[in-house]
Design a protein around this motif. Structure first.
Motif, PDB file in Angstrom:
ATOM      1  N   PHE A 189      11.560   0.475   3.151  1.00 21.22           N
ATOM      2  CA  PHE A 189      10.847   0.900   1.903  1.00 21.22           C
ATOM      3  C   PHE A 189      11.412   0.410   0.645  1.00 21.22           C
ATOM      4  N   CYS A 190      10.842  -0.415  -0.064  1.00 21.60           N
ATOM      5  CA  CYS A 190      11.549  -0.828  -1.256  1.00 21.60           C
ATOM      6  C   CYS A 190      10.631  -0.684  -2.638  1.00 21.60           C
ATOM      7  N   LEU A 217      11.496 -10.123   5.991  1.00 18.77           N
ATOM      8  CA  LEU A 217      10.506  -9.987   7.339  1.00 18.77           C
ATOM      9  C   LEU A 217      10.892 -10.450   8.565  1.00 18.77           C
ATOM     10  N   PRO A 218      11.860 -11.393   8.672  1.00 20.38           N
ATOM     11  CA  PRO A 218      12.376 -11.755  10.065  1.00 20.38           C
ATOM     12  C   PRO A 218      13.210 -10.519  10.617  1.00 20.38           C
ATOM     13  N   SER A 219      13.698  -9.711   9.721  1.00 21.52           N
ATOM     14  CA  SER A 219      14.552  -8.693  10.020  1.00 21.52           C
ATOM     15  C   SER A 219      14.076  -7.166   9.968  1.00 21.52           C
ATOM     16  N   SER A 220      12.847  -6.956   9.275  1.00 17.55           N
ATOM     17  CA  SER A 220      12.246  -5.814   9.122  1.00 17.55           C
ATOM     18  C   SER A 220      10.976  -5.776   8.639  1.00 17.55           C
ATOM     19  N   ASP A 221      10.030  -4.767   9.129  1.00 15.23           N
ATOM     20  CA  ASP A 221       8.836  -4.764   8.431  1.00 15.23           C
ATOM     21  C   ASP A 221       8.870  -3.945   7.110  1.00 15.23           C
ATOM     22  N   LEU A 222       8.006  -4.370   6.081  1.00 11.65           N
ATOM     23  CA  LEU A 222       8.254  -4.066   4.813  1.00 11.65           C
ATOM     24  C   LEU A 222       7.408  -3.172   4.173  1.00 11.65           C
ATOM     25  N   VAL A 223       7.518  -2.173   3.356  1.00 14.58           N
ATOM     26  CA  VAL A 223       6.564  -1.401   2.524  1.00 14.58           C
ATOM     27  C   VAL A 223       6.861  -1.328   1.031  1.00 14.58           C
ATOM     28  N   PHE A 224       6.162  -1.797   0.336  1.00 11.31           N
ATOM     29  CA  PHE A 224       6.532  -1.728  -1.109  1.00 11.31           C
ATOM     30  C   PHE A 224       5.604  -0.441  -1.596  1.00 11.31           C
TER      31      PHE A 224
END
Length: 507
Positions: A93-94, A138-145
């Motif tokens: 979560f960013c 993205l290669p390491s983790s799904d992302l939520v902004f």
């Protein structure tokens, strides 16, 4: 029978009015529908990842099931057999900071699947094209902004008091609720959770880290980019403010050829940090009790480091405000420096525009990227994904910023403090969750959140070695916004990859 809202009665004021209508709650604003679209990310080494981008408004509720508002969240979730096990796939979560800042910059500039490419210290054209981000997480983790309530597209409900969430503690509680709501809506209950914050977002990280744990949700990793934990150094005349700024001044003087000619930039920065710790700190705390000959000797050493004249430094009592440095280092060239990144320059203002508050808010390092980032983000959300949104995207809300409640009750303290220090929240959360990892990123040209202060704040916690082993520090060439520096992003990418590869297993 007449409708209640049209029924007129005699009020306490003695006049006939539509009482029921006046007492009615404010109407709720229409919430845009969720939009999704599938994309393929192409990496620099030929790697590809299919992912789904989802732009949505997530409702969050208080403990009494009263709607607090809707948080805008843009997620980028990897697809395919390789990423099928979502229980093992991290989700990060960013957010950016402000307070009052939305999270478009950390997405379209920093860790998202697409980005606006940087052009060094050049001012980006508004129509700068997007490209697949070679440094994305993205290669390491799904992302939520996530946009903070009152920023971006996030809205506080019309029937809820915004003051409850526009503050250190209320904001962190709202973000924790938002994270839980997203995990629930997307059935990601067991996914490893990471927090990525920049600037004020690092302060938010520390409190959210603690609050999520108190709500029963463990955090696996916390990433702090351009960190501020203790706001006390921003108070006028605070010694720690001047101590933190000196290494930034030194790195900047080195960059412009005003000091440390031929010396590596990191070596010069570290030399300034060491000098602050061993020479400057004991001198500056004495104020005017420091003997004149010692004052001049320290000023001469400082002059060698930061590129300002010895007499000038003596006149200022060794205390150089950032705006003073920004105005004077390149004064002979008619230029002034940036704040977020001191390598950026613009032409100096006329004396008639010498208002200190105005000048402090002028920053070529922000101007150089802001419009290009907002334009690109809007195109991505609306043209690429198909999200309808609202008429205005509030990239930086000064209303939220000006209305912010800085009061914070740190764990283990007797009550709320007017100037927050969330390092204690970070330490408390880590003690409760000793398998979590923390990563600090700093930039040697960042005058908004100086790296020296981060090290200083963490050193005052006196953490046991086992917990200190869970923390790592990396300093790069960037200013406040690392994504505006190609070299910094190249260095950060493998460090982030390694951080996620360790998962949450203690060393």
């Amino acid at each position: 029978m007449a409708d209640d809202t049209n029924e007129t009665k005699t009020c306490a004021c003695g006049a006939e009015c539509k009482c029921a209508a006046k007492a009615a709650a404010k109407p709720e604003e229409k919430v845009p529908a969720t939009a999704t679209k599938d994309f393929t990310w192409h990496g620099p080494d030929g790697e590809t990842i299919d992912y789904t981008a989802t732009a949505e408004m997530i409702p969050i509720w208080d403990d009494d099931r009263k709607l607090i508002g809707h948080m805008f969240m843009l997620s980028q979730v990897a697809n395919g057999d390789r990423y099928a096990d979502k229980d093992d796939r991290p989700v990060t979560f960013c957010w950016n900071g402000g307070p009052g800042g939305a999270s478009n910059m950390v997405c379209i500039g920093g860790q998202g699947a697409v980005r606006v490419p940087t052009q060094g210290e050049k001012h980006l054209p508004n129509d700068t094209p997007m490209e697949d981000n070679p440094y994305t997480l993205l290669p390491s983790s799904d992302l939520v902004f996530i946009d903070a309530l009152g920023t971006g597209y996030s809205h506080v409900d019309a029937n809820y008091d915004a003051k409850k969430v526009w503050g250190v503690d209320g904001d962190a509680d709202a973000f924790a609720r938002g994270i839980i709501a997203w995990l629930t809506a997307h059935k990601r209950y067991d996914s490893p959770v990471y927090l990525y914050g920049e600037s004020y977002g690092t302060m938010r990280n520390a409190v959210v880290f603690r609050v999520l744990g108190e709500k029963g949700y463990g955090v696996h990793g916390v990433i702090e980019q351009s960190t501020i934990l203790d706001y006390d150094p921003v108070m006028p005349g605070n010694d720690a403010y001047y101590m933190g700024m000196v290494p930034v001044y030194a790195a900047t003087a080195n960059y412009f050829g005003k000091a440390g000619a031929g010396v590596d930039k990191y070596e010069w920065f570290q030399k300034a940090c060491d000098w602050v710790n061993h020479t400057y700190a004991p001198a500056i705390v004495q104020g005017d009790m420091l003997p004149a000959d010692e004052m001049r000797d320290v000023a001469a050493q400082m002059s060698e480091l930061v590129g300002l004249p010895t007499d000038f430094l003596v006149e200022k009592g060794l205390r150089i405000e950032l705006d003073t440095f920004r105005k004077n280092l390149l004064k002979d060239e008619g230029k002034t420096l940036g704040r977020y990144d001191t390598r950026f320059t613009t032409y100096a203002y006329q004396d008639v525009q010498g208002d200190n508050e105005f000048y402090a808010g002028e920053d070529p390092s922000y101007d150089g990227i802001n419009a290009a980032y907002v334009d690109a983000y809007m195109k991505y959300l609306h043209d690429e994904i198909g999200f309808e949104g609202y008429p205005n995207y509030e990239a930086l809300s000064m209303k939220v910023n000006m209305d912010w409640n800085w009061t914070h009750t740190a764990p283990g303290t007797m009550g709320p403090a007017q100037v927050p220090n969330v390092a204690y929240d970070m330490a408390t959360a880590l003690r409760r969750n000793p398998t979590a990892r923390i990563l600090f990123f700093g930039g040697i040209h960042d005058a908004a959140t100086p790296f020296w202060n981060v090290m200083h704040d963490m050193s005052k916690l006196f953490l046991p070695q086992a917990l200190k082993d869970q923390i790592e520090y990396h300093v790069h060439s960037n200013g406040h916004m690392a994504y505006a520096d190609e070299d910094a992003m190249k260095q950060m990418a493998p460090e982030l990859k390694a951080f996620y590869a360790r998962k949450h297993v203690a060393a």
